[in-house]
Write an enzyme that holds these catalytic residues in place. Structure first.
Site, PDB file in Angstrom:
ATOM      1  N   ASP A 103     -41.792  -8.400  43.496  1.00  0.00           N
ATOM      2  CA  ASP A 103     -41.024  -8.759  42.286  1.00  0.00           C
ATOM      3  C   ASP A 103     -41.284  -7.470  41.365  1.00  0.00           C
ATOM      4  O   ASP A 103     -42.375  -6.921  40.960  1.00  0.00           O
ATOM      5  CB  ASP A 103     -41.524  -9.951  41.511  1.00  0.00           C
ATOM      6  CG  ASP A 103     -41.256 -11.081  42.446  1.00  0.00           C
ATOM      7  OD1 ASP A 103     -40.457 -11.026  43.333  1.00  0.00           O
ATOM      8  OD2 ASP A 103     -41.472 -12.174  41.791  1.00  0.00           O
ATOM      9  N   ASP A 147     -31.613 -21.180  42.778  1.00  0.00           N
ATOM     10  CA  ASP A 147     -32.837 -21.337  41.976  1.00  0.00           C
ATOM     11  C   ASP A 147     -32.385 -22.857  41.175  1.00  0.00           C
ATOM     12  O   ASP A 147     -31.681 -22.660  40.650  1.00  0.00           O
ATOM     13  CB  ASP A 147     -33.067 -20.221  40.909  1.00  0.00           C
ATOM     14  CG  ASP A 147     -33.206 -18.957  41.737  1.00  0.00           C
ATOM     15  OD1 ASP A 147     -33.599 -18.854  42.676  1.00  0.00           O
ATOM     16  OD2 ASP A 147     -32.325 -17.803  41.134  1.00  0.00           O
TER      17      ASP A 147
END
Length: 248
Positions: free
Chosen positions: A8, A131
């Site tokens: 990330d 998500d």
């Protein structure tokens, strides 16, 4: 089932967030390129890169860094998510050498874009990123929770040509509390291949995921960076429900 390390990116650093909260960030490295090389050196079959700045801002914000990451791991396919919301964004992302692109917010809000992307790049190169928080889909870097049920979003995307979904339970992500196995199994029953994300902390979690039909991969972040899970050879990244760690 394979295990895919997560990388990330925020402000050029390798970080992890807890439950998608930008205020709960931990920096693991100021050199994401070297981190990518380390995962390749340990035999990881894929690399999952998320442009957190892009997800928040709505456009791919770190493509120059992504290009350097891709160049640093020749032969290792990279999938990228975060801020990819137009065909032009996807063109730019594929131009830096990624193997697959993840449509998150755009995949939820623009079904027509999903169909265009699949037609242009092929179903194997476009992934829907879902998500979820309590069964509802979140968008814009997890900052906004919609009223859309997970199932409805996936069924719509599948009708537009999507064959693969990355499912992330936001409340499990970065917590090491275990994946939401029931939710992942429910997604798999919708007829898509599933890449599970969020909550993996132990070999037993990976074995249970490997036992769910249609789950082809698990993305792991914090457990790898904190050392809860350690992989040393290419065989370690392949998991089966019967034997767990090792060749599947």
């Amino acid at each position: 089932m394979i295990v895919i390390p997560a990388l990330d990116l925020r402000d050029g650093r390798c970080v992890r967030l807890v439950q998608g909260d930008f205020g709960r960030e931990r920096t693991y490295s100021d050199d994401p390129v070297q981190v990518a090389r380390s995962w390749q050196h340990r035999g990881a079959p894929w690399l999952h890169v998320v442009d957190l700045d892009g997800a928040k801002e709505g456009y791919p914000a770190q493509l120059e860094l992504v290009e350097r990451i891709v160049a640093a791991v020749p032969g290792m396919p990279v999938q990228l998510g975060g801020g990819l919301r137009t065909i032009e964004h996807l063109d730019a992302a594929f131009a830096v050498g990624i193997a697959r692109a993840v449509l998150g917010t755009a995949g939820v809000e623009s079904p027509e874009l999903v169909a265009q992307a699949v037609e242009r790049f092929g179903a194997d190169r476009i992934v829907l990123g879902v998500d979820a928080r309590r069964g509802r889909v979140a968008v814009r870097g997890w900052l906004e929770l919609t009223d859309l049920p997970v199932e409805a979003v996936i069924v719509e995307a599948r009708a537009r040509g999507i064959e693969r979904v990355i499912y992330t339970d936001i409340e499990r992500d970065g917590t090491l509390n275990a994946p939401n196995f029931d939710a992942i199994a429910a997604v798999a029953r919708l007829g898509v291949d599933v890449i599970a994300s969020g909550g993996v902390a132990a070999w037993e979690h990976l074995r249970r995921l490997a036992e769910i039909p249609k789950v082809e991969a698990a993305i792991v972040g914090r457990a790898l960076y904190d050392g809860s899970l350690q992989f040393a050879t290419p065989a370690d990244w392949h998991i089966t429900g019967s034997t767990g760690k090792g060749r599947g």
